[in-house]
Design a protein around this motif. Structure first.
Motif, PDB file in Angstrom:
ATOM      1  N   LYS A 154      29.378  41.473  42.798  1.00  0.00           N
ATOM      2  CA  LYS A 154      30.308  41.555  41.671  1.00  0.00           C
ATOM      3  C   LYS A 154      31.560  40.737  41.969  1.00  0.00           C
ATOM      4  O   LYS A 154      32.088  40.771  43.081  1.00  0.00           O
ATOM      5  CB  LYS A 154      30.682  43.020  41.423  1.00  0.00           C
ATOM      6  N   ASP A 155      32.032  40.009  40.974  1.00  0.00           N
ATOM      7  CA  ASP A 155      33.256  39.226  41.120  1.00  0.00           C
ATOM      8  C   ASP A 155      34.458  40.164  41.010  1.00  0.00           C
ATOM      9  O   ASP A 155      34.697  40.766  39.957  1.00  0.00           O
ATOM     10  CB  ASP A 155      33.310  38.160  40.026  1.00  0.00           C
ATOM     11  N   SER A 194      37.608  39.213  41.398  1.00  0.00           N
ATOM     12  CA  SER A 194      38.833  38.451  41.148  1.00  0.00           C
ATOM     13  C   SER A 194      39.656  39.025  40.002  1.00  0.00           C
ATOM     14  O   SER A 194      40.880  38.889  39.979  1.00  0.00           O
ATOM     15  CB  SER A 194      38.504  36.978  40.868  1.00  0.00           C
ATOM     16  N   ASN A 195      38.972  39.685  39.033  1.00  0.00           N
ATOM     17  CA  ASN A 195      39.714  40.255  37.916  1.00  0.00           C
ATOM     18  C   ASN A 195      40.517  41.487  38.320  1.00  0.00           C
ATOM     19  O   ASN A 195      41.303  42.004  37.537  1.00  0.00           O
ATOM     20  CB  ASN A 195      38.773  40.596  36.749  1.00  0.00           C
ATOM     21  N   TRP A 196      40.305  41.971  39.542  1.00  0.00           N
ATOM     22  CA  TRP A 196      41.123  43.077  40.040  1.00  0.00           C
ATOM     23  C   TRP A 196      42.511  42.597  40.461  1.00  0.00           C
ATOM     24  O   TRP A 196      43.449  43.375  40.544  1.00  0.00           O
ATOM     25  CB  TRP A 196      40.464  43.724  41.266  1.00  0.00           C
ATOM     26  N   SER A 220      45.200  40.708  39.415  1.00  0.00           N
ATOM     27  CA  SER A 220      46.461  40.869  38.693  1.00  0.00           C
ATOM     28  C   SER A 220      46.853  42.342  38.580  1.00  0.00           C
ATOM     29  O   SER A 220      48.028  42.696  38.743  1.00  0.00           O
ATOM     30  CB  SER A 220      46.362  40.245  37.298  1.00  0.00           C
ATOM     31  N   TYR A 250      39.101  43.625  47.501  1.00  0.00           N
ATOM     32  CA  TYR A 250      39.469  42.356  46.843  1.00  0.00           C
ATOM     33  C   TYR A 250      39.802  41.276  47.862  1.00  0.00           C
ATOM     34  O   TYR A 250      39.310  40.145  47.780  1.00  0.00           O
ATOM     35  CB  TYR A 250      40.663  42.609  45.920  1.00  0.00           C
ATOM     36  N   ARG A 256      37.931  37.731  48.755  1.00  0.00           N
ATOM     37  CA  ARG A 256      38.716  36.497  48.624  1.00  0.00           C
ATOM     38  C   ARG A 256      38.682  35.683  49.912  1.00  0.00           C
ATOM     39  O   ARG A 256      38.488  34.463  49.889  1.00  0.00           O
ATOM     40  CB  ARG A 256      40.164  36.845  48.259  1.00  0.00           C
TER      41      ARG A 256
END
Length: 212
Positions: A114-115, A117-119, A121, A163, A167
């Motif tokens: 699962k990506d 990256s949207n976590w 912000s 996260y 990254r």
């Protein structure tokens, strides 16, 4: 990733040694925590975080390592006070709980498809809010505010662990120079180290047993 975890682990060991020595030696902690010097010690890690974050791109790999070790030592000095407040057994128990939570979420971040990256912000907004509220509460000393900060903080730093792990894994690339890979390893360790330390401190408010 192995290099990242090695740096992080050694950083935690350095922090723990400094915190234990200072926190159990009256001739060291009395001049610090009974004088205005305590504010310098408490705020110094934040200064290191800001310096490291803004200057990492211009540092050499060796300088980045030096700053990282210095930061871990200063963090240990700042955390020495927990040995004055909480029992040794509860500190050890909290450490193992933190390690289990951190390890689980870091493994999830490393292995999930699962990506995450949207976590980013959402977690960064939460982090900024925690830092500001924590600085304000240094002066207010509100137990209710501290409880709220701790609850939100545990959620934020648990999420950041997954996260940041993903990254760091995705940022690594073989075509980078050895110097760049070294800096990436140090900065990755720095990010995960911060997540671990903050999670540990926040959990200590829930499961730590205070000295009588």
């Amino acid at each position: 990733m192995l290099r990242v975890y090695n740096y992080m682990g050694l950083g935690l060991v350095l922090t723990g040694i400094v915190a234990y020595i200072v926190g159990t030696t009256p001739s060291l902690y009395v001049p610090i925590f009974t004088t205005p010097l305590k504010w310098v010690v408490m705020l110094a890690p934040l200064a290191f975080v800001l310096f490291f974050s803004f200057r990492i791109q211009t540092m050499s790999a060796s300088t980045a390592q030096t700053v990282f070790w210095a930061f871990c030592g200063v963090m240990g000095l700042s955390m020495a006070s927990i040995f004055l407040v909480f029992t040794g057994a509860s500190i050890a128990r909290t450490f193992f709980i933190t390690a289990a939570m951190f390890g689980t979420m870091s493994l999830y971040g490393y292995t999930t498809k699962k990506d995450l990256s949207n976590w980013g912000s959402f977690l960064m907004m939460g982090l900024i809010g925690i830092v500001i509220a924590g600085l304000v509460n240094l002066f207010l000393q509100s137990s209710a505010m501290q409880f709220v900060i701790s609850v939100i903080g545990v959620v934020v730093f648990t999420g950041l662990t997954a996260y940041d792990t993903q990254r760091i894994k995705e940022e690594y690339a073989e075509h980078y120079s050895a110097e760049s890979r070294q800096k990436m390893a140090v900065f990755g360790a720095f990010s995960l180290y911060l997540n671990f330390i903050n999670l540990f401190q926040l959990l200590l408010h829930f499961v730590g047993q205070r000295e009588e």
